[in-house]
Design an enzyme around this catalytic site. Structure first.
Site: not given
Lengths: 345, 471
Positions: A158, A201, A204, A207, A209-210, A262, A269, A272
């Site tokens: 992850h 992952r 998926k 996003d 934040c990744y 995201d 937010d 993020h």
């Protein structure tokens, strides 16, 4: 994330906002900085470490956030908030015999805790080898066949956990013990061919934040492989598609009224905002002080300040904090019994 | 609509009570939710109970949540007193609206520890919270804490039982059965909760991690449970072909099962086969590679562990074969899902590892043959992984007269062994690098989905660079 109730995240809010401001090179007014210091002081537990809010129990995550926030502020007032002796006590209180750390007394273990502990201990100069005994092996056991790391040994790899485990090992000087090639294979496969952003992952969705948790691994790997004598490393680029990531963040992750998110359709937010900006910074800046190469997509105004790939605060703030705390002796922990009734020195 | 503090107070107290009463009235509530209703139209409770579904009208949440949250914090700071019943009701309300509020779960931990609450209540509350918040980390964490309390209770009772051997054996046996019934029920319930949560949110990391935790703590070494899970998951993963966590769970089950199968002791008096199902694995296996397993027949043993390691090998091979089969099936039915290819990689990798580890556990019998897992063989016709069971040759279509103990080789019992033929055991083809490469070719030959092509090519590259390099 269900963030209706952020009562356990108030130091996080401080960090997310302060870090975003420093990346945007927005100066923080002295009065605000002082207010934040005083607030975080109230979040500090009498027994050491920081809690999610005043009056709560200390927890490694808000501890990490609070220390980072205070280092971003970087004034003597900020540094003085941290009770180093008590912080060390707190870290010992969550240390487990197998090398792992629980997130808080009575809580659960996962690899984030090792990162939080290593980060605050190294920045405030309270780190000793004994404190991190067995931690290296525990973190290594979180690397699975996929090449990424899981939250605890045996689970799925992850992005968030992989970053935390790797960065912790970098702090402990043991990153070379990972299967770096497998980790590299895993993380580069997480950049989405269409979107340009990263997924957490396999299979998926992307996003924002990744952009930090995943892309942030490439600088760490670059340096680790370089130290291993890897000769084929680029001198100008990280091993991910920097431009594509910048496109994803700038084109898909911005809220027109400000803030980042995201993916399109999601609401903005502070979490993020912080991590999208951090990822953007990583994608813009290659190298270090001596060898720096920039790739800025769009206008020059898009340029953010560089961020330190291990701590995720600006590199000058890291240097400044280290300089400040390294002048102080490493505290001796108090002679006392821990919960199991053993004497601990 | 300006509400005075008193009005809010009265409203909230009423709502909290209504929720508590709803549970008393209907102990079978199985789902919670917020009903979109921006304004309170009538002077009636925002709590709606229809059949087994509990709803909270959205207009009251903005009053309810901060108020109840604040009350609890004040209680914690010792600035406001709440009696136990109020605590139970308030935390229940809070957690149904925001189950990541750690403080509320911690209050309930204390209530549990002093006996005001029983563990089942919290498991039930958690289950409900998960219907709306299937990922909620704090809910899963609390759940494990509760289960640990239950397990501690059970093991204490067990321990006491052992100390009272002199007493009525009958009562002990009954109590023992009750305990294991309770555990079995709890285990089944946990599997269901995980499964529901996994269905509510794709690739639900927390739900699947919890599932693994439960098996590790409540069904350690239980081959029957592992087999049951593996077989019940077939349907689930076939309907969730992008769920990486679901497939990771299968990988976990496979690894555990194989570890257990290869751990079993040489001598047991009952025949024990995974097909029949063993609920307990005898402890302290003296010999890792020879087991009493004998495909359902009484363990009439031959010299040494030869038969047993054959049987072990067969079981493990069958497991891998079935898994690869399932994977091939899904890859061909649902082109373009990365998870399926990732799963294939993992299964093949596990198989490859297992083969390398067991290459030295050769039988001493002369009817051993060897196959080379990574031998290239241009002569082999395109075979699907199911079709070679009847062939009398090794996988590479040739007879080998190789020496045992060769480093690259794999021990494989000779299909000509008459004893095996008598039992009618059809040995499936073990997966090998050549068979995998031919699978990739067949996919590439038949597909027009760009993603599928990409994954197939990436898999081939992985086979060549990662697996190929190890041989």
């Amino acid at each position: 994330l269900n963030r209706n109730c952020l009562d356990a995240s108030r130091p996080w809010l401080c960090f997310w906002i302060l870090h975003s401001l420093e990346l945007l090179q927005e100066p923080i007014p002295a009065a605000v900085a002082s207010d934040v210091c005083q607030f975080l002081a109230r979040c500090q537990s009498p027994t050491g470490g920081f809690a999610g809010g005043p009056g709560q129990h200390a927890h490694l995550a808000p501890t990490y956030a609070a220390v980072n926030a205070l280092c971003i502020i970087g004034t003597d007032e900020a540094y003085n908030v941290i009770d180093r002796e008590k912080l060390l006590d707190f870290l010992w209180s969550v240390k487990q015999p197998d090398g792992s750390f629980v997130m808080h007394v009575g809580g659960e273990v996962d690899v984030r805790s090792a990162y939080c502990a290593a980060s605050v201990a190294s920045l405030t100069n309270i780190l000793t080898p004994k404190l991190f005994e067995n931690t290296t092996n525990w973190i290594l056991s979180c690397q699975n066949w996929e090449g990424g790391l899981s939250g605890v040994p045996g689970l799925e790899a992850h992005g968030g956990y992989t970053f935390c485990g790797t960065a912790a090992l970098v702090i402990l000087g043991k990153e070379h013990m990972l299967d770096l090639k497998a980790l590299l294979r895993w993380v580069v496969s997480r950049q989405m061919r269409f979107e340009g952003g990263f997924q957490g992952r396999c299979n998926k969705l992307v996003d924002g934040c990744y952009s930090f948790w995943q892309a942030g691994l490439l600088p760490l790997l670059h340096r680790a492989l370089y130290k291993e004598g890897e000769s084929e490393l680029s001198q100008q680029r990280w091993m991910f598609e920097q431009q594509a990531l910048q496109e994803y963040i700038l084109l898909c992750c911005q809220n027109p009224t400000g803030g980042l998110l995201d993916k399109p359709g999601k609401s903005r937010d502070f979490y993020h905002t912080c991590y999208c900006l951090s990822g953007l910074s990583i994608a813009q800046h290659f190298g270090n002080m001596d060898n720096h190469y920039e790739v800025i997509l769009g206008k020059e105004e898009n340029r953010l300040a560089p961020t330190h790939p291990v701590y995720n605060i600006c590199p000058e703030k890291v240097a400044q904090a280290l300089q400040h705390f390294l002048r102080m002796p490493v505290p001796e922990i108090h002679f006392r019994s821990n919960k199991r009734g053993r004497s601990v020195k | 609509m300006a509400e005075s503090e008193e009005e809010v107070d009265v409203l909230v107290q009423r709502v909290v009570k209504d929720i508590a009463n709803a549970f008393k009235k209907n102990p079978s509530i199985d789902e919670i939710g917020v009903i979109l209703c921006p304004e309170a139209r009538y002077n009636r409770s925002p709590i709606v109970l229809v059949e087994n579904k509990l709803g909270v009208e959205s207009w009251c949440v903005k009053f309810l949540l901060p108020y109840v949250h604040n009350k609890l914090l004040l209680y914690r700071q010792r600035k406001h007193w709440l009696d136990r019943e109020a605590l139970v009701d308030i935390t229940c309300t809070l957690l149904l609206l925001n189950p990541d509020f750690t403080t509320a779960w911690n209050v309930r931990k204390e209530l549990l520890q002093c006996g005001v609450l029983n563990p089942e209540k919290d498991l039930y509350l958690g289950k409900l919270a998960l219907t709306k918040f299937p990922k909620s980390p704090e809910t899963w964490i609390h759940r494990r804490w509760v289960l640990q309390q239950v397990l501690n209770q059970v093991s204490t009772l067990d321990h006491n039982k052992n100390q009272q051997q002199a007493e009525a054996v009958q009562a002990d046996a009954e109590r023992n059965e009750q305990l294991s019934d309770r555990l079995a029920r709890t285990l089944r319930q946990e599997m269901k909760v995980c499964s529901d949560a996994a269905g509510r949110y794709p690739s639900n990391y927390n739900a699947w991690s919890h599932r693994i935790w439960v098996l590790q703590h409540m069904a350690r070494g239980n081959v029957k449970v592992l087999h049951d899970e593996l077989s019940s998951m077939r349907v689930w993963v076939s309907m969730h072909v992008s769920d990486h966590s679901g497939f990771h769970y299968r990988q976990f089950l496979l690894k555990e099962l194989i570890a257990e199968i290869c751990k079993r002791p040489a001598h047991t008096s009952t025949s024990c086969s995974p097909q029949r199902g063993c609920s307990t694995v005898p402890e302290g296996s003296p010999c890792p590679h020879s087991c009493s397993h004998s495909n359902g027949e009484p363990s009439g043993q031959e010299a040494g562990g030869e038969e047993d390691s054959h049987a072990d090998f067969t079981t493990v091979l069958q497991l891998f074969h079935q898994e690869m089969d399932l994977c091939s099936d899904l890859i061909q039915s649902f082109p373009g899902h990365e998870t399926l290819w990732s799963h294939r990689r993992h299964v093949f990798y596990l198989w490859d590892q297992w083969v390398r580890e067991h290459q030295h556990s050769c039988s001493r019998g002369s009817d051993c043959k060897l196959i080379h897992l990574t031998d290239p063989d241009p002569g082999v016709p395109e075979i699907s992984s199911q079709s070679c069971a009847g062939q009398g040759h090794g996988v590479n279509g040739q007879k080998h007269a190789s020496e045992p103990m060769e480093v690259d080789g794999l021990f494989l019992p000779d299909p000509h062994n008459s004893k095996r033929l008598k039992r009618g055991v059809l040995l499936p083809c073990p997966p090998t690098l050549p068979t995998e490469l031919s699978f990739v070719s067949s996919v590439l030959g038949g597909c027009c989905n760009t993603e599928q092509r990409h994954f197939a090519l990436a898999y081939r590259k992985w086979l060549d660079t990662v697996i190929g390099l190890q041989s």
